[in-house]
Design an enzyme around this catalytic site. Structure first.
Site, PDB file in Angstrom:
ATOM      1  N   HIS A 271     -45.339  11.026   3.306  1.00  0.00           N
ATOM      2  CA  HIS A 271     -46.698  10.574   3.629  1.00  0.00           C
ATOM      3  C   HIS A 271     -46.943   9.121   3.249  1.00  0.00           C
ATOM      4  CE1 HIS A 271     -47.149  14.808   4.248  1.00  0.00           C
ATOM      5  NE2 HIS A 271     -46.823  15.031   2.992  1.00  0.00           N
ATOM      6  N   GLU A 311     -59.200   7.469   9.549  1.00  0.00           N
ATOM      7  CA  GLU A 311     -57.893   8.016   9.908  1.00  0.00           C
ATOM      8  C   GLU A 311     -58.038   9.369  10.592  1.00  0.00           C
ATOM      9  OE1 GLU A 311     -54.859   7.748   7.020  1.00  0.00           O
ATOM     10  OE2 GLU A 311     -55.467   5.775   6.320  1.00  0.00           O
ATOM     11  N   GLU A 324     -59.682  11.262   6.851  1.00  0.00           N
ATOM     12  CA  GLU A 324     -60.254  10.546   5.715  1.00  0.00           C
ATOM     13  C   GLU A 324     -60.681   9.147   6.130  1.00  0.00           C
ATOM     14  OE1 GLU A 324     -57.381  10.053   2.635  1.00  0.00           O
ATOM     15  OE2 GLU A 324     -55.896   9.117   3.934  1.00  0.00           O
ATOM     16  N   ASN A 326     -60.464   5.382   4.414  1.00  0.00           N
ATOM     17  CA  ASN A 326     -59.995   4.534   3.327  1.00  0.00           C
ATOM     18  C   ASN A 326     -60.990   3.391   3.201  1.00  0.00           C
ATOM     19  OD1 ASN A 326     -57.435   5.579   2.250  1.00  0.00           O
ATOM     20  ND2 ASN A 326     -56.776   5.401   4.369  1.00  0.00           N
ATOM     21  N   ARG A 377     -42.479  -2.205   6.243  1.00  0.00           N
ATOM     22  CA  ARG A 377     -42.581  -2.364   4.794  1.00  0.00           C
ATOM     23  C   ARG A 377     -41.170  -2.367   4.213  1.00  0.00           C
ATOM     24  NH1 ARG A 377     -47.751   1.333   2.915  1.00  0.00           N
ATOM     25  NH2 ARG A 377     -48.910   1.210   4.879  1.00  0.00           N
ATOM     26  N   ARG A 572       9.206  -6.484  -0.376  1.00  0.00           N
ATOM     27  CA  ARG A 572       8.984  -5.267  -1.157  1.00  0.00           C
ATOM     28  C   ARG A 572       9.904  -5.152  -2.363  1.00  0.00           C
ATOM     29  NH1 ARG A 572       9.628  -0.352  -2.937  1.00  0.00           N
ATOM     30  NH2 ARG A 572      11.860  -0.432  -2.517  1.00  0.00           N
ATOM     31  N   ASP A 573      11.144  -4.731  -2.138  1.00  0.00           N
ATOM     32  CA  ASP A 573      11.999  -4.372  -3.272  1.00  0.00           C
ATOM     33  C   ASP A 573      12.335  -5.566  -4.150  1.00  0.00           C
ATOM     34  OD1 ASP A 573      13.237  -2.557  -4.838  1.00  0.00           O
ATOM     35  OD2 ASP A 573      14.967  -2.222  -3.544  1.00  0.00           O
ATOM     36  N   ALA A 574      12.402  -6.750  -3.548  1.00  0.00           N
ATOM     37  CA  ALA A 574      12.728  -7.935  -4.355  1.00  0.00           C
ATOM     38  C   ALA A 574      11.644  -8.183  -5.394  1.00  0.00           C
ATOM     39  CB  ALA A 574      12.890  -9.161  -3.446  1.00  0.00           C
ATOM     40  N   HIS A 575      10.381  -8.158  -4.955  1.00  0.00           N
ATOM     41  CA  HIS A 575       9.332  -8.427  -5.956  1.00  0.00           C
ATOM     42  C   HIS A 575       9.049  -7.199  -6.810  1.00  0.00           C
ATOM     43  CE1 HIS A 575       5.731  -6.476  -4.104  1.00  0.00           C
ATOM     44  NE2 HIS A 575       6.208  -6.865  -2.929  1.00  0.00           N
ATOM     45  N   ASP A 679      15.811  11.409  -1.120  1.00  0.00           N
ATOM     46  CA  ASP A 679      15.319  12.323  -2.141  1.00  0.00           C
ATOM     47  C   ASP A 679      15.936  11.909  -3.464  1.00  0.00           C
ATOM     48  OD1 ASP A 679      13.945  14.938  -2.955  1.00  0.00           O
ATOM     49  OD2 ASP A 679      15.983  15.184  -3.730  1.00  0.00           O
ATOM     50  N   LYS A 742      21.975   4.366  -0.044  1.00  0.00           N
ATOM     51  CA  LYS A 742      20.968   3.779  -0.934  1.00  0.00           C
ATOM     52  C   LYS A 742      21.582   3.617  -2.320  1.00  0.00           C
ATOM     53  CE  LYS A 742      16.359   4.731  -2.852  1.00  0.00           C
ATOM     54  NZ  LYS A 742      15.930   3.331  -2.868  1.00  0.00           N
ATOM     55  N   HIS A 772      21.831  -0.303   1.391  1.00  0.00           N
ATOM     56  CA  HIS A 772      20.838  -0.887   0.478  1.00  0.00           C
ATOM     57  C   HIS A 772      21.465  -0.985  -0.906  1.00  0.00           C
ATOM     58  CE1 HIS A 772      17.124  -1.298  -1.875  1.00  0.00           C
ATOM     59  NE2 HIS A 772      17.587  -0.334  -2.644  1.00  0.00           N
TER      60      HIS A 772
END
Length: 1182
Positions: A271, A311, A324, A326, A377, A572-575, A679, A742, A772
């Site tokens: 309201h 209103e 009402e 106001n 508003r 990847r693997d290097a760093h 794995d 690997k 690898h």
């Protein structure tokens, strides 16, 4: 003289008035005495006070403000000519309800009249009477009319007497819940509870269930008491789905009353009106005329003077009911002013002076409505949380202005404090145009220009309203918000700039938010990026083959290639091996275009998966999926390769099968090409699950055999050539496109390399083979050359400045070694040199993680301890950080012993972690292998070791070591077979729903799949991102250690959007909450953030906050005051049970239990003031 005379009378000519008519008006005789007003006090605050002050200034009237202690910094007191404090010692609201003080200030400061504004005392007849009794004019209706119209029951009877239709309801104010209950029993439900002595939605409730009547009455009455000083209520039947139409009226002391057309206020929640439109769209002309006539008739019947609003509720049959009057100015008076051109506040003052409506040129025939006006508003409420009020400091405020836009505000400026004591209205935005659609377009544009940071606002919700077709068609009613849940489907503001400033401020105050491994600081360098041809596509590479011909065609092309192919592991693997996996997307993307244009001959670029996934989330605070997506855009021609831990995905444990399938599917969609599936135990069932998941997703399957031992040493009989050949046969049967060896620890000596690869090549002449390795021993280049000579198609290298030690062999060395050979790589050494130079500089940015701090060279002892490359670096880091640097040799020895204790495992993540954890456990506890075997039943081993022995990683080659396994497990259950096969499927839809509930609507598939692998880490990442924004866009030095005071730098948050930031200063003094203010300049504008000093607050008493992610902790959903505590320690509560009642901005909220359980702590007391997320109480969840 005439001009001066007119100025004194403060007559402002309307455009259609002639000078003659003005003179006639100025000198007309009237029974109404004209008394000029020279000074006006506004008994109010905020936006409406400023609105009245502005009208006074335009009329040449002195303005006087009053303010509470809490409003001493508020703008409204600064806008007045004079201002005086009131209500010292009273509550914030009571200060503005203290009639004697307001009258005293007016009398002491020669005030002629008082304007009540709206709310507070504006509809209190005793206030109007007090003004008159003290010879102060009340700018509003007479006390008699205020009392009659302000009392909902009296107003209702007046309407009946005037012949205006009303809604059935009570004929007197009700003050008890029992009376309310009796009415509902007699007249039925639903009913509306309304404050008898105030409006604005305060104290209003719709009740549909008899069981809710008494509690709803008490809540509504309490709100009314707080807002208006009187908790009496009025009850009436509730009209279903009405439009809320109100008529603006003006009356004078001579009995004249006119209307200024209507406003549609149907967009409201609880309201409380949110959006108002004038005139009401699609209102039948006959209804409009009848409604206006009734409004005027009603006001004339009571001798109404000054401004007011009548209103009505309008049902869908065209019937309207008076609800009402106001008897005051309304919040939404602005839209009436815009369509009529009449200044209502000035009109109020003139009428109070004694001028009549005809004298003001306001006869009904002269009042016309032109165009359409909308008022929104803008409130400090969060629509995503049921419009909970939000308070705090406005860190940023920028409004939307321009043609057709009017802004009425008070506290809307950067640095303003939004308190919990008053209404949440921040600003009223009013648009005006020729029609509803055009006005809505202007409003939409204006709201989109707003930038408000520091508190939540309802702007996203308002924008949804403005774009809703029902609203634009003018076919809404008061149920519009409730029946259109899509209004709450919005993306919250990203607020990236301010979040980044908060991050930088936190780093400056509290130090790095990413743990640094060494005492070194990032270098102050800006790595030079080699030039790349502009606006040209990179040359064709193997990914083009993959896209065109699929995985099988790709594998065939690789096998048919004449020279040796290289996989670059620099990304990847290097760093991971040299810099603790800490290299950020920001730096990877800088060099990506150069790689695409100059290294298109690469077999692949290893850039994702493995440890990079969780480190990105956990430590770099960036999304690994976004990294993959961004790299794919910059490198479209080179295949990407990732590490997939078979059934373990990219995690360290087993997952439901569908989680691995979903991960692979999304990876391929995002840009991944080749999956190196392995794995950690070479456990075939786990491997085959990964192979199948990749194959189903459409990726290139590169099944990997993890190498351990030494096949060239005949004395070692566990991992023999035949073992590897048998495993290869199974993987080939499974349909792998490429076979990978690997060598994760760099154990493949040149002689063993020749033996293994030549055997595989002889057996599988058409199958591509990729090797690898790591260069820990220093023999990496020699081994890879032997692999190439023996028939390998591709080997791993890293660019020179990122190679060697636990990383991969040098790219430049391998390329140079094969120049002029049949296996010539075709790579250009000059390009490699430029590429290496970039990484040589970039590596210095990561000095805090530099392995060379503790590791000065490779070490051939890896052939004894068999520690994988990345783990070798990490173990050494850990030893030094724990002050055990001198014991690293003992750790390496213990690693070898631990490995043998566990049965001589294949060692790669996560099995390598099991061995490493056991090794450190042995060193810390000074245990030998014999000690472990002898006392296993009495020792508490690391969790990872126990779970391995239970079988959660699968089964190792040769089985588990006995009797050690039995001794360690002490009767714990054992997993037989592949762990994931026994897990129920993961419900991704439910997971995404839960994440959305926890972290908001921006949750996407990336976040969901990340959570499936790393639930806690992902939660932490999402919370961090929401708090600090896109920190991945910061330069690396700034990200790690923050900027220096006075330093200027830029942050490109997205293409075409760059922030220019300058660090200005950090306050030395702490606030009472233990915060320091850090000042920045952002795009030339001053910004500041408040940062809690974590060290300093240890010495202060600061109320605890809820800990994110801890179930059972209940935080304050909004800032406010505790007005009721409904539980005590030890109480059993159910989910949804009321716990505590908070009050803020004149609204009450019941804090409910988030789960079933028992209350363990209550951390608040009655009347305690809380901030958002302050800990209220804790529940032990059941």
């Amino acid at each position: 003289m005439l001009g001066a005379h007119l100025s004194r009378l403060r007559l402002v000519a309307r455009p259609h008035q002639t000078l003659t008519s003005i003179l006639r008006l100025a000198h007309s005789s009237s029974s109404i005495e004209y008394q000029p007003i020279k000074s006006v006090l506004v008994a109010n605050r905020g936006e409406i006070a400023i609105r009245v002050f502005r009208a006074c200034t335009e009329l040449g009237i002195r303005s006087v403000a009053v303010y509470s202690e809490q409003d001493k910094m508020h703008m409204h007191r600064q806008k007045a000519d004079e201002s005086y404090i009131i209500g010292q010692g009273l509550s914030p609201v009571d200060a503005y309800l203290c009639i004697p003080e307001i009258v005293r200030v007016a009398k002491e400061n020669d005030v002629d009249a008082i304007h009540p504004g709206y709310g507070f005392l504006s509809e209190r007849s005793d206030f109007a009477q007090a003004c008159i009794d003290n010879n102060l004019r009340f700018i509003g209706p007479s006390p008699r009319v205020v009392q009659r119209m302000g009392d909902k029951v009296a107003a209702r009877q007046t309407a009946i007497n005037a012949g205006v239709q009303v809604v059935p309801g009570t004929d007197h104010p009700i003050t008890s819940a029992d009376e309310a209950y009796e009415f509902c029993v007699k007249y039925g439900l639903p009913v509306m509870l309304k404050a008898a002595y105030g409006g604005g939605g305060r104290g209003m409730r719709v009740v549909r269930e008899l069981s809710e009547v008494k509690e709803s009455f008490r809540r509504a009455s309490s709100e009314a008491e707080a807002a208006f000083g009187n908790g009496a209520m009025f009850i009436e039947k509730f009209i279903e789905k009405p439009r809320h139409i109100e008529l603006q009226v003006l009356g004078d002391k001579a009995g004249n009353v006119v209307h200024l057309y209507e406003r549609d206020c149907s967009v409201q929640r609880r309201h409380q009106k949110l959006v108002e439109v004038a005139p009401a769209p699609n209102l039948d002309k006959k209804v409009r005329e009848a409604m206006a006539a009734d409004a005027v008739k009603l006001c004339k019947s009571v001798g109404y003077e000054n401004a007011g609003t009548v209103e009505f509720l309008l049902d869908n049959q065209g019937n309207y009911y008076f609800i009402e009057v106001n008897a005051r100015l309304q919040v939404e008076h602005t839209v009436t002013e815009e369509i009529t051109g009449i200044d209502l506040v000035q009109s109020q003052i003139r009428i109070a002076e004694g001028m009549t409506l005809p004298e003001l040129g306001m006869t009904q025939d002269k009042i016309t409505a032109q165009g359409c006006a909308i008022q929104c508003r803008v409130t400090t409420e969060d629509p995503a949380k049921s419009f909970q009020p939000d308070t705090g400091r406005l860190e940023v405020f920028r409004s939307g202005e321009g043609m057709g836009i009017r802004l009425d505000g008070a506290s809307a400026y950067a640095g303003a404090i939004i308190s919990p004591y008053y209404d949440s209205l921040l600003m009223k935005v009013i648009s005006r145009a020729s029609d509803l659609h055009a006005s809505a377009a202007k409003m939409n544009r204006s709201l989109r220009e707003f930038r408000i940071r520091g508190v939540k606002t309802n702007i996203p919700f308002l924008l949804n309203v403005l774009e809703n077709q029902k609203f634009l068609n003018g076919t809404i009613d008061t149920t519009f918000i409730d029946e259109n849940p899509q209004l709450f489907q919005f993306q919250p503001s990203q607020n990236r700039a301010q979040k980044l400033l908060n991050y930088l401020g936190n780093v400056l105050v509290n130090g790095p938010l990413t743990p640094l491994a060494t005492g070194l600081k990032p270098a102050e360098v800006h790595p030079v990026v080699p030039e790349t041809p502009a606006a040209t596509d990179p040359p064709r590479g193997f990914r083009d083959v993959l896209v065109a011909e699929g995985p099988e065609g790709f594998a065939k092309a690789v096998r048919n290639h004449k020279g040796l192919l290289l996989m670059d592991t620099t990304f990847r693997d290097a760093h991971q091996s040299l810099l603790a996996t800490r290299v950020r997307t920001h730096d990877l993307l800088k060099i990506s275009p150069y790689v695409a244009h100059n290294f298109n001959r690469l077999y692949s670029l290893e850039n994702w998966g493995g440890a990079t996934f969780d480190v990105a989330l956990r430590f770099l605070h960036e999304c690994p999926w976004e990294r993959l997506e961004a790299m794919r855009k910059r490198i479209p021609n080179i295949p990407f390769q990732m590490l997939l831990r078979g059934a373990n995905g990219v995690g360290y444990t087993s997952y439901p099968d569908n989680a691995v399938y979903k991960f692979c599917e999304l990876s391929v969609k995002t840009g991944m090409d080749i999956f190196r599936v392995f794995d950690s135990l070479n456990y075939l069932p786990n491997l085959l699950l990964g192979v199948e998941a990749v194959g189903n997703a459409g990726g290139v399957v590169e099944a990997a055999i993890s190498y351990s031992g030494d096949i060239s040493d005949q004395s070692r009989t566990k991992y023999t050539l035949q073992y590897y050949m048998n495993l290869a046969e199974e993987l080939v049967k499974a349909g792998t496109h490429v076979l990978c060896i690997k060598d994760m620890a760099g154990l493949l000596k040149p002689q063993a390399a020749k033996l293994l690869i030549s055997s595989l090549r002889d057996k599988y002449p058409d199958l591509p083979i990729h090797v690898h390795t790591h260069d820990t021993s220093g023999a990496g280049v020699a081994s890879m050359l032997e692999c190439a000579y023996a028939g390998a198609d591709a080997v791993d290298v890293a660019v020179d400045s990122m190679s060697g030690m636990t990383s991969q062999p040098s790219m430049g060395a391998v390329v140079a070694s094969l120049m002029g050979h049949d296996l010539d790589t075709g790579m250009n050494l000059s390009n490699i040199s430029e590429y290496s130079a970039f990484w040589e500089q970039t590596r210095t940015l990561y000095a805090p993680f530099e392995c060379a701090v503790t590791m000065k060279s490779g070490n051939a002892d890896v052939y004894q301890n068999e520690i994988p490359g990345g783990q070798y670096t990490n173990l050494q880091f850990q030893a030094y950080s724990l002050g055990l640097g001198d014991q690293f040799e003992a750790i390496k020895k213990a690693y070898r012993e631990a490995n043998l204790l566990l049965g001589d495992l294949i060692k790669v993540t996560p099995s390598s972690k099991v061995v490493g954890d056991l090794a450190q456990f042995m060193v810390q506890n000074k245990l030998s292998a014999a000690d472990v075997e002898a006392n296993a039943e009495n020792l508490s081993f690391p969790k990872s070791v126990i779970e391995f022995m239970q079988g959660y990683l699968g089964e190792p080659h040769g089985g588990f070591p006995e009797p050690l396994r039995t001794k360690m497990l002490k009767g714990l259950p054992i997993v037989d077979g592949r762990p994931g096969a026994q897990m129920p499927p993961l419900d991704f839809a439910s997971l995404k729903t839960q994440l959305t509930e926890d972290h908001g609507p921006r949750i996407n598939d990336y976040d969901t799949v990340s959570s499936s692998m790393y639930p806690t880490v992902t939660d932490d990442f999402l919370r961090f991102r929401e708090k600090y924004g896109p920190v991945d866009k910061l330069d690396t030095r700034i990200f790690l250690t923050g900027p220096k005071v006075g330093e200027e730098f830029e942050v490109e948050i997205e293409k075409g959007k760059t922030l220019h930031i300058k660090t200005l200063a950090m306050a030395e003094d702490l606030t009472p909450n233990g915060e320091r203010e850090v000042f920045f300049e952002l795009n030339g504008q001053l910004r500041s953030v408040m940062v809690r000093d974590q060290e300093a607050v240890k010495e202060l008493h600061v109320h605890p906050k809820v800990t994110p992610g801890v179930k059972g902790q209940v935080g304050a959903p909004m800032p406010g005051t505790v007005i009721d505590i409904k539980v005590k320690v030890g109480d059993e509560v159910k989910k949804g049970s009321p716990l505590v009642v908070l009050s803020a901005m004149k609204m009450e909220m019941v804090v409910q239990a988030p789960c079933d359980g028992k209350v363990t702590t209550v951390d608040v007391t009655k009347d305690m003031k809380l901030e958002g997320d302050d800990l209220v109480l804790s529940i032990d969840p059941q």
